[in-house]
Design a protein around this motif. Structure first.
Motif, PDB file in Angstrom:
ATOM      1  N   UNK A  34     -10.969 -21.959  22.264  1.00 28.56           N
ATOM      2  CA  UNK A  34     -11.460 -20.865  21.449  1.00 28.56           C
ATOM      3  C   UNK A  34     -11.870 -21.364  20.073  1.00 28.56           C
ATOM      4  N   UNK A  35     -12.769 -20.672  19.446  1.00 28.86           N
ATOM      5  CA  UNK A  35     -13.222 -21.005  18.104  1.00 28.86           C
ATOM      6  C   UNK A  35     -12.788 -19.930  17.129  1.00 28.86           C
ATOM      7  N   UNK A  36     -12.622 -20.297  15.887  1.00 28.39           N
ATOM      8  CA  UNK A  36     -12.267 -19.332  14.860  1.00 28.39           C
ATOM      9  C   UNK A  36     -13.476 -18.464  14.518  1.00 28.39           C
ATOM     10  N   UNK A  37     -13.259 -17.260  14.003  1.00 31.21           N
ATOM     11  CA  UNK A  37     -14.394 -16.392  13.649  1.00 31.21           C
ATOM     12  C   UNK A  37     -15.164 -16.959  12.451  1.00 31.21           C
ATOM     13  N   UNK A  40     -13.779 -17.406   8.833  1.00 28.21           N
ATOM     14  CA  UNK A  40     -12.872 -18.480   8.450  1.00 28.21           C
ATOM     15  C   UNK A  40     -13.610 -19.787   8.170  1.00 28.21           C
ATOM     16  N   UNK A  41     -14.934 -19.764   8.242  1.00 22.98           N
ATOM     17  CA  UNK A  41     -15.731 -20.983   8.108  1.00 22.98           C
ATOM     18  C   UNK A  41     -15.882 -21.449   6.672  1.00 22.98           C
ATOM     19  N   UNK A  42     -16.165 -22.728   6.536  1.00 19.35           N
ATOM     20  CA  UNK A  42     -16.599 -23.316   5.276  1.00 19.35           C
ATOM     21  C   UNK A  42     -17.902 -24.035   5.576  1.00 19.35           C
ATOM     22  N   UNK A  43     -18.932 -23.735   4.822  1.00 18.12           N
ATOM     23  CA  UNK A  43     -20.223 -24.376   5.011  1.00 18.12           C
ATOM     24  C   UNK A  43     -20.265 -25.638   4.157  1.00 18.12           C
ATOM     25  N   UNK A  56     -17.072 -19.538   3.684  1.00  9.54           N
ATOM     26  CA  UNK A  56     -17.853 -18.606   4.500  1.00  9.54           C
ATOM     27  C   UNK A  56     -18.938 -19.307   5.285  1.00  9.54           C
ATOM     28  N   UNK A  57     -19.607 -18.540   6.069  1.00 11.34           N
ATOM     29  CA  UNK A  57     -20.669 -19.080   6.924  1.00 11.34           C
ATOM     30  C   UNK A  57     -21.966 -18.347   6.635  1.00 11.34           C
ATOM     31  N   UNK A  58     -22.984 -18.727   7.353  1.00 15.33           N
ATOM     32  CA  UNK A  58     -24.279 -18.078   7.201  1.00 15.33           C
ATOM     33  C   UNK A  58     -24.610 -17.228   8.427  1.00 15.33           C
TER      34      UNK A  58
END
Length: 78
Positions: A34-37, A40-43, A56-58
């Motif tokens: 599974x992947x995190x939503x 929870x991302x860092x670009x 965050x993500x894009x």
């Protein structure tokens, strides 16, 4: 998935489990996870001299990848 009907989620998870079992029994399973939503991302932007990390993500879509599955691939020389 957070907003899914629990019965629908259970049905979907059972289908994924059956698929994984079939792939394993066929000897084609490598890995799955599974992947995190996206929240929870860092670009990471490394187009400059040093990396720039942005929380965050894009993601601009209503749907996105929630898991990955990998199966062996044949390698061909061109």
């Amino acid at each position: 998935m957070e907003n899914m009907d629990p019965a629908e989620l259970q049905e979907m998870m059972a289908a994924v489990g059956a698929f994984n079992t079939a792939v394993q029994e066929a000897g084609a399973f490598v890995t799955a996870g599974g992947l995190h939503p996206p929240s929870s991302a860092t670009t990471v932007d490394y187009t400059g001299d040093s990396p720039v990390l942005t929380p965050g993500s894009f993601v601009e879509a209503k749907e996105y990848l929630r898991a990955l599955q990998e199966a062996p691939q044949e390698h061909h020389r061109d």
